[in-house]
Design a protein around this motif. Structure first.
Motif, PDB file in Angstrom:
ATOM      1  N   UNK A   1       0.513  -1.302   0.230  1.00  0.00           N
ATOM      2  CA  UNK A   1      -0.101   0.404   0.002  1.00  0.00           C
ATOM      3  C   UNK A   1       0.829   1.468  -0.188  1.00  0.00           C
ATOM      4  N   UNK A   2       1.940   0.995   0.523  1.00  0.00           N
ATOM      5  CA  UNK A   2       2.623   2.640   1.159  1.00  0.00           C
ATOM      6  C   UNK A   2       4.044   1.984   0.496  1.00  0.00           C
ATOM      7  N   UNK A   3       4.444   1.182  -0.239  1.00  0.00           N
ATOM      8  CA  UNK A   3       5.913   1.317  -1.226  1.00  0.00           C
ATOM      9  C   UNK A   3       6.567   1.321   0.220  1.00  0.00           C
ATOM     10  N   UNK A   4       7.007   1.382   1.221  1.00  0.00           N
ATOM     11  CA  UNK A   4       7.849   1.180   2.672  1.00  0.00           C
ATOM     12  C   UNK A   4       9.315   0.067   1.892  1.00  0.00           C
ATOM     13  N   UNK A   5      10.423   0.983   1.824  1.00  0.00           N
ATOM     14  CA  UNK A   5      11.555  -0.002   1.566  1.00  0.00           C
ATOM     15  C   UNK A   5      11.993  -0.963   1.965  1.00  0.00           C
ATOM     16  N   UNK A   6      12.595  -1.767   0.834  1.00  0.00           N
ATOM     17  CA  UNK A   6      13.188  -2.796   1.925  1.00  0.00           C
ATOM     18  C   UNK A   6      14.705  -3.135   2.729  1.00  0.00           C
ATOM     19  N   UNK A   7      14.672  -3.027   3.726  1.00  0.00           N
ATOM     20  CA  UNK A   7      16.172  -3.342   4.469  1.00  0.00           C
ATOM     21  C   UNK A   7      16.824  -2.132   4.601  1.00  0.00           C
ATOM     22  N   UNK A   8      15.315  -0.500   5.230  1.00  0.00           N
ATOM     23  CA  UNK A   8      16.195   0.436   5.438  1.00  0.00           C
ATOM     24  C   UNK A   8      16.275   0.473   6.776  1.00  0.00           C
ATOM     25  N   UNK A   9      16.910   1.398   7.668  1.00  0.00           N
ATOM     26  CA  UNK A   9      17.088   1.159   9.105  1.00  0.00           C
ATOM     27  C   UNK A   9      16.011   1.921   9.424  1.00  0.00           C
ATOM     28  N   UNK A  10      15.520   2.676   8.916  1.00  0.00           N
ATOM     29  CA  UNK A  10      14.570   4.356   9.414  1.00  0.00           C
ATOM     30  C   UNK A  10      12.696   4.075   8.301  1.00  0.00           C
ATOM     31  N   UNK A  11      11.927   4.717   8.867  1.00  0.00           N
ATOM     32  CA  UNK A  11      11.333   5.163   8.199  1.00  0.00           C
ATOM     33  C   UNK A  11      10.618   6.939   8.426  1.00  0.00           C
ATOM     34  N   UNK A  12       9.615   6.814   8.160  1.00  0.00           N
ATOM     35  CA  UNK A  12       9.358   8.756   8.697  1.00  0.00           C
ATOM     36  C   UNK A  12       8.495   8.226   8.588  1.00  0.00           C
ATOM     37  N   UNK A  13       8.025   9.752   9.341  1.00  0.00           N
ATOM     38  CA  UNK A  13       6.247  10.051  10.070  1.00  0.00           C
ATOM     39  C   UNK A  13       5.603  10.098   9.140  1.00  0.00           C
ATOM     40  N   UNK A  14       5.260  10.766   8.530  1.00  0.00           N
ATOM     41  CA  UNK A  14       4.923  10.777   7.282  1.00  0.00           C
ATOM     42  C   UNK A  14       3.969   9.681   5.762  1.00  0.00           C
ATOM     43  N   UNK A  15       4.894   8.687   5.753  1.00  0.00           N
ATOM     44  CA  UNK A  15       4.637   7.886   5.146  1.00  0.00           C
ATOM     45  C   UNK A  15       3.479   6.702   5.551  1.00  0.00           C
ATOM     46  N   UNK A  16       2.846   7.167   6.741  1.00  0.00           N
ATOM     47  CA  UNK A  16       1.636   6.306   6.664  1.00  0.00           C
ATOM     48  C   UNK A  16       2.141   4.527   7.048  1.00  0.00           C
ATOM     49  N   UNK A  17       2.694   4.183   7.780  1.00  0.00           N
ATOM     50  CA  UNK A  17       3.505   2.764   7.666  1.00  0.00           C
ATOM     51  C   UNK A  17       3.464   2.430   9.451  1.00  0.00           C
ATOM     52  N   UNK A  18       3.364   3.573  10.152  1.00  0.00           N
ATOM     53  CA  UNK A  18       3.746   3.246  11.742  1.00  0.00           C
ATOM     54  C   UNK A  18       3.128   2.511  12.177  1.00  0.00           C
ATOM     55  N   UNK A  19       1.910   2.300  12.655  1.00  0.00           N
ATOM     56  CA  UNK A  19       0.556   0.789  12.337  1.00  0.00           C
ATOM     57  C   UNK A  19       1.409  -0.155  12.180  1.00  0.00           C
ATOM     58  N   UNK A  20       1.286  -0.108  11.040  1.00  0.00           N
ATOM     59  CA  UNK A  20       1.468  -1.738  10.131  1.00  0.00           C
ATOM     60  C   UNK A  20       3.302  -1.614  11.045  1.00  0.00           C
ATOM     61  N   UNK A  21       4.330  -1.302  11.096  1.00  0.00           N
ATOM     62  CA  UNK A  21       5.639  -1.129  12.005  1.00  0.00           C
ATOM     63  C   UNK A  21       5.917  -1.618  13.126  1.00  0.00           C
ATOM     64  N   UNK A  22       4.703  -1.277  13.786  1.00  0.00           N
ATOM     65  CA  UNK A  22       4.199  -1.561  15.144  1.00  0.00           C
ATOM     66  C   UNK A  22       3.748  -2.962  15.217  1.00  0.00           C
ATOM     67  N   UNK A  23       3.119  -3.756  14.874  1.00  0.00           N
ATOM     68  CA  UNK A  23       2.434  -4.570  14.742  1.00  0.00           C
ATOM     69  C   UNK A  23       3.259  -5.671  14.200  1.00  0.00           C
ATOM     70  N   UNK A  24       4.433  -5.441  13.447  1.00  0.00           N
ATOM     71  CA  UNK A  24       5.375  -6.051  12.595  1.00  0.00           C
ATOM     72  C   UNK A  24       6.148  -6.603  13.929  1.00  0.00           C
ATOM     73  N   UNK A  25       6.544  -5.569  14.599  1.00  0.00           N
ATOM     74  CA  UNK A  25       8.193  -5.811  15.694  1.00  0.00           C
ATOM     75  C   UNK A  25       7.498  -6.423  16.255  1.00  0.00           C
ATOM     76  N   UNK A  26       5.709  -6.211  17.016  1.00  0.00           N
ATOM     77  CA  UNK A  26       5.317  -7.427  18.272  1.00  0.00           C
ATOM     78  C   UNK A  26       5.349  -8.727  17.157  1.00  0.00           C
ATOM     79  N   UNK A  27       4.898  -8.842  16.059  1.00  0.00           N
ATOM     80  CA  UNK A  27       4.449 -10.123  15.632  1.00  0.00           C
ATOM     81  C   UNK A  27       6.052 -10.465  15.435  1.00  0.00           C
TER      82      UNK A  27
END
Length: 564
Positions: free
Chosen positions: A452-478
């Motif tokens: 949905x948001x084209x998050x880049x693979x193997x990047x060490x960080x992402x930015x707040x405006x990219x709309x993937x905050x919740x996805x990454x939090x869930x993935x980290x919990x998983x």
């Protein structure tokens, strides 16, 4: 008149008795295929823990936007270690270790044909592990999962981290090739009388296919590693753009290996699932010849689809469509295997034990991963998705299904044969559901973030405006839940070695010859090499024993009858 001479016991000794060696001394100096396999399997368990821990550390960095938990160079080092650990020091040694332990037993061999090769292969793999993690004494590699030139050349990474990474993975790969030679020869010439290929167990057949596959892909990767080491240390130009070399050559050579290794893990899982489904359903494997032929087809076609990983590389359109055709062609053998495995379960009296739970979980996870991989095999779709976290999720689902769930299914199934004890059933069930929940929670959000948001693979960080905050939090919990599941399985295995319930020699009532041997088997595997007459030899032996017992009973009954 006869005379009798009193018999007395005699003791004959040839030389002085040797001092008893410790368990670890015996294990490290033994050329028995079972001991070498134990080194690989025990080591792979330890490296699975490290790989899961490294993945957890990276996900902690990505749990929130613009996190500073890790520096960029630290993230790259952990990523490089994670890639090597999960492939070369967990997945492949677990697969090859189980092949090496079980397959010679299944074909009725009393050992392997070239045991010193397997011994050398195991020691090389262990040496590679030492080299990889001793990199912390200087500087670990920062070149990522696959150190692509020119970024891995000396001009960009002047420290010796890449050299250590290449040496470590090269040692491990060379060790796998040596073990594959031993396995291929053993399964060709040391089968029991009557053990034709049409009667061979599916797992032993897959071990033979996998050995030949490793004999092809292993030297290809070793050649690539050697050329990059020459480029970095001896002014070579194999991958030097503008110096007569081609950086793209590295991608071709390494992706041939990784695609073949991917296929190897999958066919291992399919073979283990087939054996487990048959035993715990009480049915023979449905359409055995079709499953065996499909496994061989996946090994060949899956390797030929290596350019599916290079859609975003500057290769010709014809090559991309060839790779797409090979990848889509895999639908046929994979579909046949899925159909026949499900048919094996159909109508059976299922015994829902931990091995069957993990086998069903493996088939489910592989199906999710391969469905996503089929989507990415299309040139148009892959152009947008290949370098996003969607591709990471697809690969992880397939490999976790094959190596983690499939490996744990095989471990729970053959653990009584290896140790003489069963793994804890209750803890096995808890660990299964923990792993299942963790896998879904870890990788479905990553797939959505990439899709949905084209998050880049193997990047060490992402930015707040990219709309993937919740996805990454869930993935980290998983990933945290997944890590807990891995730890539970390892605790279960370690505890069961000493305190597990004694299982006997044939706890599952299997039909293949490894259950004919003692648990654990002696050095020579079998006191009497069985004569094979069907694809279910142990069932034939049980029937023969029962028939013989009935004949003895009938003879005794006739003799006890009064004479008229």
């Amino acid at each position: 008149m006869s005379t009798t001479q009193e018999r007395r016991p005699e003791i004959a000794i040839d030389g002085f008795p040797r001092q008893k060696r410790s368990f670890w001394h015996h294990l490290l100096t033994s050329a028995d295929h079972k001991d070498v396999a134990k080194i690989l399997m025990v080591g792979s368990g330890g490296f699975l823990f490290l790989a899961a821990l490294e993945l957890l550390l990276m996900r902690l960095q990505l749990a929130s936007p613009e996190n500073t938990f890790m520096r960029p160079c630290t993230f790259n080092r952990v990523l490089s270690l994670y890639g090597a650990t999960s492939i070369f020091f967990f997945a492949l040694p677990l697969v090859i270790g189980l092949f090496l332990y079980v397959a010679p037993l299944q074909v009725g061999a009393r050992g392997t044909a070239l045991p010193r090769l397997s011994q050398m292969g195991g020691l090389l793999w262990a040496a590679g592990a030492v080299v990889l993690y001793s990199g912390f004494l200087w500087t670990p590699s920062e070149a990522g999962v696959n150190p692509l030139p020119p970024l891995s050349e000396l001009a960009f990474l002047s420290n010796n981290g890449v050299d250590a990474w290449l040496t470590a993975c090269g040692f491990a790969t060379f060790g796998f090739v040596l073990i594959a030679i031993d396995l291929a020869v053993t399964l060709r010439v040391d089968r029991a009388p009557g053990m034709a290929w049409r009667r061979a167990p599916v797992f032993a057949w897959t071990a033979a296919v996998g050995s030949w596959l490793m004999l092809f892909i292993g030297p290809v990767l070793l050649a690539a590693f050697t050329m990059l080491l020459i480029d970095r240390n001896y002014d070579g130009t194999f991958f030097a753009d503008g110096g007569g070399g081609a950086p793209l050559l590295w991608q071709h050579l390494t992706w041939i290996f990784y695609s073949g290794a991917y296929a190897l893990v999958l066919i291992f899982a399919f073979a283990a699932i087939a054996e487990i489904f048959a035993v715990f359903s009480g049915n023979p494997i449905f359409n055995r010849p079709v499953i065996m032929g499909s496994i061989a087809a996946i090994a060949v076609i899956g390797t030929l689809a290596w350019m599916q990983n290079m859609y975003t590389a500057p290769i010709g359109l014809g090559y991309k469509y060839f790779a797409m055709f090979m990848a889509l062609l895999l639908i046929v053998p994979v579909g046949l295997i899925f159909f026949n495995l499900i048919q094996t379960l159909k109508g059976g009296a299922l015994v829902m034990r931990a091995p069957l739970l993990f086998a069903i979980g493996a088939l489910s996870a592989i199906s999710l991963g391969l469905a996503a991989e089929m989507q990415q095999s299309l040139v148009g779709a892959a152009w947008y998705l290949k370098n996003t976290t969607d591709s990471t999720a697809a690969t992880h689902f397939a490999l976790i299904g094959g190596a983690v769930f499939g490996g744990f299914a095989a471990l729970h199934y053959w653990f009584p044969k290896i140790t003489g004890r069963s793994m804890g059933e209750q803890l096995g069930r808890i660990s299964f559901w923990t792993l299942a929940a963790g896998s879904l929670l870890a990788f479905v959000p990553q797939a959505l973030a990439g899709w949905e948001q084209d998050q880049v693979v193997d990047a060490y960080k992402f930015f707040n405006h990219t709309g993937v905050n919740f996805y990454n939090l869930l993935a980290s919990i998983g990933v945290l839940v997944l890590f807990i599941g891995v730890v539970l399985v390892l605790i279960n295995a370690v505890a069961s070695v000493k305190s597990g319930a004694r299982a006997g020699h044939d706890p599952w009532k299997g039909d293949t010859l490894e259950w004919f041997a003692l648990s654990p088997p002696p050095v020579h595997n079998f006191d009497v090499q069985p004569d094979v007459r069907s694809d279910r030899p142990l069932l034939d032996i049980r029937d023969a024993v029962a028939r013989r017992a009935r004949e003895v009973e009938e003879r005794a009954a006739r003799q006890s009858q009064p004479v008229a």
